[in-house]
Design an enzyme around this catalytic site. Structure first.
Site, PDB file in Angstrom:
ATOM      1  N   GLU A 104      -1.383 -16.180   9.135  1.00 32.35           N
ATOM      2  CA  GLU A 104      -1.005 -15.975   7.733  1.00 32.35           C
ATOM      3  C   GLU A 104      -2.089 -16.499   6.787  1.00 32.35           C
ATOM      4  O   GLU A 104      -2.378 -15.886   5.771  1.00 32.35           O
ATOM      5  CB  GLU A 104       0.331 -16.665   7.424  1.00 32.35           C
ATOM      6  CG  GLU A 104       1.537 -15.983   8.053  1.00 32.35           C
ATOM      7  CD  GLU A 104       1.738 -14.559   7.556  1.00 32.35           C
ATOM      8  OE1 GLU A 104       1.408 -14.276   6.392  1.00 32.35           O
ATOM      9  OE2 GLU A 104       2.206 -13.718   8.350  1.00 32.35           O
ATOM     10  N   CYS A 162       2.022   2.528   2.029  1.00 32.89           N
ATOM     11  CA  CYS A 162       1.978   2.503   0.567  1.00 32.89           C
ATOM     12  C   CYS A 162       0.693   1.813   0.133  1.00 32.89           C
ATOM     13  O   CYS A 162       0.702   0.764  -0.496  1.00 32.89           O
ATOM     14  CB  CYS A 162       3.206   1.766   0.024  1.00 32.89           C
ATOM     15  SG  CYS A 162       3.450   2.084  -1.731  1.00 32.89           S
ATOM     16  N   CYS A 177       3.127   9.150   1.339  1.00 34.65           N
ATOM     17  CA  CYS A 177       4.537   9.293   0.939  1.00 34.65           C
ATOM     18  C   CYS A 177       5.302  10.197   1.901  1.00 34.65           C
ATOM     19  O   CYS A 177       6.512  10.020   2.094  1.00 34.65           O
ATOM     20  CB  CYS A 177       4.627   9.835  -0.472  1.00 34.65           C
ATOM     21  SG  CYS A 177       3.747   8.814  -1.677  1.00 34.65           S
ATOM     22  N   CYS A 207       6.932   8.141   4.530  1.00 30.53           N
ATOM     23  CA  CYS A 207       7.489   6.854   4.084  1.00 30.53           C
ATOM     24  C   CYS A 207       9.022   6.851   4.124  1.00 30.53           C
ATOM     25  O   CYS A 207       9.662   7.758   3.595  1.00 30.53           O
ATOM     26  CB  CYS A 207       6.996   6.579   2.676  1.00 30.53           C
ATOM     27  SG  CYS A 207       7.669   5.047   2.011  1.00 30.53           S
ATOM     28  N   CYS A 249      12.193   6.395  -3.877  1.00 30.77           N
ATOM     29  CA  CYS A 249      10.992   5.890  -4.559  1.00 30.77           C
ATOM     30  C   CYS A 249      10.813   6.544  -5.939  1.00 30.77           C
ATOM     31  O   CYS A 249      10.617   7.748  -6.057  1.00 30.77           O
ATOM     32  CB  CYS A 249       9.748   6.159  -3.703  1.00 30.77           C
ATOM     33  SG  CYS A 249       8.232   5.587  -4.499  1.00 30.77           S
TER      34      CYS A 249
HETATM   35  S1  SF4 Z   1       7.096   7.087  -1.206  1.00 36.18           S
HETATM   36 FE1  SF4 Z   1       6.823   5.415  -2.654  1.00 36.18          FE
HETATM   37  S2  SF4 Z   1       6.911   3.579  -1.413  1.00 36.18           S
HETATM   38 FE2  SF4 Z   1       6.574   5.280  -0.030  1.00 36.18          FE
HETATM   39  S3  SF4 Z   1       4.356   5.390   0.227  1.00 36.18           S
HETATM   40 FE3  SF4 Z   1       4.916   6.773  -1.423  1.00 36.18          FE
HETATM   41  S4  SF4 Z   1       4.678   5.538  -3.274  1.00 36.18           S
HETATM   42 FE4  SF4 Z   1       4.779   4.115  -1.559  1.00 36.18          FE
END
Ligand code: SF4
Length: 376
Positions: A45, A200, A207, A210, A216
């Protein structure tokens, strides 16, 4: 009656979605994973603060070869620790690492405390790092909040104020606390880290892959480029001064500036104290009495003209100079006026004057050098 808005950041589906994604798509084979050894987790960390995983991997392995246990690290000379850290940057981390190891040996008999509050009191361990160590080594529910998490939160929840601002950051911490899952803190914490590092990302978020896409705000409103909000640029401060170009018999009165401060050690024009308008672009016109009084030290005022304002841009501020051309009816002997000198107009081009003052004066009296001497 004052109405206080009630925040409700709780949403168990957020952690459930993240944990589900992390288990299938997250990172599981980093050298500091699959262990509850707080020493191994803490070291990773600290190394990962401000440094990418790819850069940390080699250092992490070599460091553990040299210092296999916390006690080895605490007992080593700090020079050895610095040598192992050499090349990783941000060397305060290494010094704090060594101090922290010694504190844990001295105060906790070589075993890191499980409580994130106690961890955060140790050198080099902030609130977020303490939470990550506590989550991974003891399964303690505590919230992390680093640059990656701020980016994910700003996008998923459409937070459109700058995350470095205290009010926004405090609200992000409250949200992070409210979103903590009842179980599975390790996968959840790792999931936030993995999302920020692999999906992200700052410039080109993935996206389409994601797990947060359906919720989002940045994706739905096509603002992934605008969120998180960047640090607002500070307006350049503006300063104002009144300068007196006292011209007499083909000479200009110059003042020696103090050795430090702006234009330190250069010659310049005398300034009119107390006539500095600091708040807007408009320079307050010097009133006649103040001007006559300021000029009085050098002679009897005959007339004056307000010349056009000159603006000079420094690195940290803009200086607006309101120049007055002053003509004397009679010059006063200047024996008592140390720090002032009458300069022949013909010598102004070579005088040690700040660029904007030199330009102002040459525009005023004309460049009187021979044409072959002129550089501009
Ligand atoms: S959908 Fe939203 S949270 Fe997911 S990668 Fe794209 S910008 Fe980031």
């Amino acid at each position: 009656m004052k109405v206080v808005a009630v925040e409700n950041f709780a949403d168990p589906s957020f952690s459930a979605d993240l944990i589900g994604w992390q288990k299938v798509h997250g990172r599981h084979a980093l050298p500091w994973q699959n262990t509850t050894d707080a020493y191994l987790i803490w070291l990773s960390e600290i190394m990962l603060q401000q440094t990418q995983v790819s850069a940390v991997l080699g250092y992490y392995a070599r460091f553990l070869e040299r210092f296999p246990t916390l006690r080895d690290l605490a007992a080593a000379p700090v020079e050895d620790v610095m040598a192992q850290w050499s090349g990783l940057g941000y060397y305060t981390r290494a010094r704090n690492l060594h101090k922290c190891a010694q504190r844990v040996v001295a105060e906790y008999d070589g075993v890191f405390p499980a409580d994130p509050v106690l961890l955060a009191e140790l050198p080099g361990i902030g609130r977020s790092t303490a939470a990550a160590i506590a989550a991974f080594s003891s399964g303690r529910r505590a919230a992390i909040m680093d640059g990656n998490v701020k980016r994910v939160f700003a996008r998923v929840f459409g937070i459109d104020t700058y995350p470095g601002e205290k009010k926004t950051e405090d609200a992000m911490w409250r949200r992070a606390e409210a979103l903590l899952p009842e179980t599975g803190i390790e996968s959840y914490t790792q999931g936030l880290m993995d999302m920020g590092a692999t999906l992200c990302t700052r410039s080109s978020p993935s996206c389409e892959r994601c797990p947060m896409q359906p919720r989002c705000v940045a994706f739905a409103t096509q603002r992934t480029k605008d969120l998180p909000v960047r640090k607002p640029k500070k307006a350049t401060p503006e300063k104002h001064t009144v300068m007196l170009a006292i011209v007499d018999n083909g000479q200009v009165l110059l003042e020696q500036r103090p050795p430090t401060g702006i234009w330190g050690g250069l010659l310049s024009l005398p300034e009119l104290a107390g006539h500095v308008a600091a708040e807007d672009d408009e320079v307050a016109d010097a009133d006649h009495g103040a001007l006559a009084q300021a000029v009085g030290r050098f002679g009897e005022l005959e007339s004056y003209d307000r010349l056009s304002t000159v603006t000079h841009v420094f690195t940290h501020y803009k200086l607006h100079i309101a120049p007055y051309q002053v003509t004397l009816a009679r010059r006063q002997a200047m024996a008592a006026e140390a720090g002032y000198v009458w300069c022949d107009a013909a010598k102004l081009a070579e005088a040690a004057l700040p660029a904007p003052v030199k330009k102002l004066l040459l525009d005023l009296v004309g460049d009187r050098r021979e044409p072959q001497q002129r550089m501009f």
